[in-house]
Design a protein around this motif. Structure first.
Motif, mmCIF file in Angstrom:
data_model
loop_
_atom_site.group_PDB
_atom_site.id
_atom_site.type_symbol
_atom_site.label_atom_id
_atom_site.label_comp_id
_atom_site.label_asym_id
_atom_site.label_seq_id
_atom_site.Cartn_x
_atom_site.Cartn_y
_atom_site.Cartn_z
ATOM 1 N N GLU A 142 0.829 -1.208 0.000
ATOM 2 C CA GLU A 142 0.000 0.000 0.000
ATOM 3 C C GLU A 142 0.864 1.259 0.000
ATOM 4 O OE1 GLU A 142 -3.213 2.344 2.836
ATOM 5 O OE2 GLU A 142 -2.975 0.176 3.064
ATOM 6 N N ASP A 143 1.901 1.263 0.839
ATOM 7 C CA ASP A 143 2.786 2.424 0.887
ATOM 8 C C ASP A 143 3.571 2.573 -0.413
ATOM 9 O OD1 ASP A 143 1.952 3.084 3.394
ATOM 10 O OD2 ASP A 143 3.708 2.313 4.443
ATOM 11 N N LEU A 144 4.022 1.461 -0.966
ATOM 12 C CA LEU A 144 4.780 1.526 -2.218
ATOM 13 C C LEU A 144 3.919 2.109 -3.337
ATOM 14 C CD1 LEU A 144 7.572 0.732 -3.457
ATOM 15 C CD2 LEU A 144 6.450 -1.361 -4.253
ATOM 16 N N MET A 145 2.669 1.657 -3.429
ATOM 17 C CA MET A 145 1.779 2.145 -4.479
ATOM 18 C C MET A 145 1.367 3.599 -4.244
ATOM 19 S SD MET A 145 1.606 -0.169 -6.766
ATOM 20 C CE MET A 145 3.350 -0.328 -6.322
ATOM 21 N N GLU A 146 1.340 4.014 -2.979
ATOM 22 C CA GLU A 146 1.066 5.411 -2.698
ATOM 23 C C GLU A 146 2.186 6.300 -3.234
ATOM 24 O OE1 GLU A 146 -0.249 9.129 -1.329
ATOM 25 O OE2 GLU A 146 -1.289 7.269 -1.872
ATOM 26 N N GLN A 148 9.197 -0.504 -12.420
ATOM 27 C CA GLN A 148 8.796 -1.201 -11.204
ATOM 28 C C GLN A 148 9.265 -2.635 -11.356
ATOM 29 O OE1 GLN A 148 4.770 -0.573 -9.963
ATOM 30 N NE2 GLN A 148 4.763 -2.268 -8.502
ATOM 31 N N VAL A 149 10.055 -3.111 -10.389
ATOM 32 C CA VAL A 149 10.729 -4.399 -10.531
ATOM 33 C C VAL A 149 10.463 -5.256 -9.301
ATOM 34 C CG1 VAL A 149 12.932 -5.578 -10.883
ATOM 35 C CG2 VAL A 149 12.552 -3.330 -11.915
ATOM 36 N N MET A 150 10.098 -6.514 -9.545
ATOM 37 C CA MET A 150 9.957 -7.510 -8.486
ATOM 38 C C MET A 150 11.278 -8.264 -8.409
ATOM 39 S SD MET A 150 7.406 -8.509 -6.398
ATOM 40 C CE MET A 150 5.838 -8.336 -7.277
ATOM 41 N N HIS A 151 12.083 -7.981 -7.393
ATOM 42 C CA HIS A 151 13.363 -8.663 -7.212
ATOM 43 C C HIS A 151 13.146 -9.960 -6.432
ATOM 44 C CE1 HIS A 151 15.568 -5.249 -8.802
ATOM 45 N NE2 HIS A 151 14.923 -4.444 -7.966
ATOM 46 N N GLU A 152 14.244 -10.585 -6.004
ATOM 47 C CA GLU A 152 14.136 -11.858 -5.287
ATOM 48 C C GLU A 152 13.429 -11.696 -3.946
ATOM 49 O OE1 GLU A 152 18.043 -13.435 -4.904
ATOM 50 O OE2 GLU A 152 18.362 -13.632 -7.048
ATOM 51 N N THR A 153 13.768 -10.655 -3.204
ATOM 52 C CA THR A 153 13.213 -10.488 -1.863
ATOM 53 C C THR A 153 12.542 -9.135 -1.662
ATOM 54 O OG1 THR A 153 15.335 -9.650 -1.012
ATOM 55 C CG2 THR A 153 14.943 -12.032 -0.869
ATOM 56 N N THR A 180 12.933 6.105 -9.987
ATOM 57 C CA THR A 180 12.849 7.330 -10.757
ATOM 58 C C THR A 180 14.172 8.072 -10.584
ATOM 59 O OG1 THR A 180 11.474 9.247 -11.273
ATOM 60 C CG2 THR A 180 11.897 8.802 -8.940
ATOM 61 N N HIS A 181 14.318 9.194 -11.279
ATOM 62 C CA HIS A 181 15.469 10.077 -11.078
ATOM 63 C C HIS A 181 14.964 11.380 -10.455
ATOM 64 C CE1 HIS A 181 17.425 7.319 -13.907
ATOM 65 N NE2 HIS A 181 18.561 7.790 -13.442
ATOM 66 N N MET A 198 19.478 8.578 -9.250
ATOM 67 C CA MET A 198 18.444 7.549 -9.214
ATOM 68 C C MET A 198 17.968 7.338 -7.776
ATOM 69 S SD MET A 198 18.211 3.682 -10.725
ATOM 70 C CE MET A 198 17.344 4.198 -12.204
ATOM 71 N N LEU A 199 16.654 7.261 -7.615
ATOM 72 C CA LEU A 199 16.033 6.998 -6.323
ATOM 73 C C LEU A 199 15.201 5.733 -6.440
ATOM 74 C CD1 LEU A 199 15.288 7.907 -3.405
ATOM 75 C CD2 LEU A 199 13.307 9.059 -4.432
ATOM 76 N N GLU A 200 15.381 4.825 -5.485
ATOM 77 C CA GLU A 200 14.609 3.587 -5.397
ATOM 78 C C GLU A 200 13.770 3.630 -4.129
ATOM 79 O OE1 GLU A 200 15.465 -1.258 -4.874
ATOM 80 O OE2 GLU A 200 17.119 0.153 -5.195
ATOM 81 N N ILE A 201 12.525 3.226 -4.223
ATOM 82 C CA ILE A 201 11.674 3.032 -3.050
ATOM 83 C C ILE A 201 11.259 1.571 -3.057
ATOM 84 C CG2 ILE A 201 9.579 3.720 -1.837
ATOM 85 C CD1 ILE A 201 9.763 6.429 -3.219
ATOM 86 N N THR A 202 11.428 0.903 -1.918
ATOM 87 C CA THR A 202 11.315 -0.554 -1.916
ATOM 88 C C THR A 202 10.551 -1.072 -0.710
ATOM 89 O OG1 THR A 202 12.646 -2.578 -2.119
ATOM 90 C CG2 THR A 202 13.509 -0.882 -0.677
ATOM 91 N N ARG A 203 9.912 -2.211 -0.897
ATOM 92 C CA ARG A 203 9.280 -2.927 0.210
ATOM 93 C C ARG A 203 9.805 -4.353 0.235
ATOM 94 N NH1 ARG A 203 4.626 -6.478 -0.779
ATOM 95 N NH2 ARG A 203 4.278 -6.671 -3.033
ATOM 96 N N GLN A 204 9.869 -4.933 1.404
ATOM 97 C CA GLN A 204 10.363 -6.305 1.540
ATOM 98 C C GLN A 204 9.234 -7.277 1.240
ATOM 99 O OE1 GLN A 204 11.649 -7.680 5.491
ATOM 100 N NE2 GLN A 204 13.464 -8.551 4.509
#
Length: 223
Positions: free
Chosen positions: A117-121, A136-141, A147-148, A154-160
């Protein structure tokens, strides 16, 4: 009002998930952070055939620096910036103008949020701004959006997605030991790394088996 019904705050980032940089010398990088500063290797990604054209195979590895924060590095097989990279603290400034975007973007910061929910916000906020999400990338974990910022960083926002397991931590340690071995030679490559990693698994399995009660050298072929 019950705690789970309270509105979420406007600011939802929980801190830094990781900061990432390229490394020109993974062996020295591991010695400095793991062996001198004692930051354990906690995760690694072996990426072969990943990404667009001109994107080489790479290893992405992480050190635990405390408080659930990580320091990460990229090592790209077969790609070295032009010019002398031997002077410490100077390599980035000497990158040529035609340096590929993948190498420039390897230097970035990742911010952590609690859930989807926070990531999509944050995706919504960015997509409605002058700096929309670029991928938007689904990594292993983890799952991440990128975005830039206005400065070109480059800025990444991520959830576990799930916790990293002890088995994955052990795999990361094997990967990084193999990486240090092959990059000390003349022809480092992903194939050479995987071969060396397999050798380390056999060597360490034999060493572990030899410590077990009742083990005999004749059992070696069963390890």
């Amino acid at each position: 009002m019950p705690q789970d019904e309270l509105p979420r705050p406007v600011h939802r980032v929980r801190g830094v998930d990781h900061a990432a940089f390229p490394t020109f010398d993974p062996g020295a990088t591991v010695r400095f952070y793991r062996d001198v500063l004692k930051f354990p290797v906690v995760h690694s990604i072996c990426a072969a055939g990943w990404g667009p054209e001109r994107h080489p195979d790479f290893i992405h590895f992480f050190f635990d620096i405390g408080n659930d924060d990580r320091l990460a590095f990229f090592y790209y097989f077969g790609w070295t910036p032009a010019g002398d990279q031997s002077a410490p603290g100077d390599a980035w400034a000497r990158l040529p103008h035609d340096t590929p975007d993948f190498f420039k973007n390897s230097r970035h910061i990742a911010l952590n949020v609690a859930d989807e929910e926070d990531l999509m916000e944050y995706r919504r906020r960015l997509d409605e701004s002058d700096w929309p999400v670029e991928m938007q990338v689904m990594h292993e974990t983890i799952e991440s959006i990128y975005t830039h910022d206005p400065n070109g960083y480059m800025l990444e926002i991520t959830r576990q997605l799930r916790p990293v397991t002890p088995q994955e931590d052990l795999d990361a340690q094997l990967t990084i030991d193999a990486l240090c071995d092959v990059t000390a030679g003349d022809a480092p490559s992903m194939d050479a790394l995987l071969t060396r990693k397999a050798e380390l698994i056999v060597e360490r399995a034999e060493a572990w088996a030899a410590t077990q009660p009742g083990w005999h050298p004749s059992q070696r072929e069963l390890v």
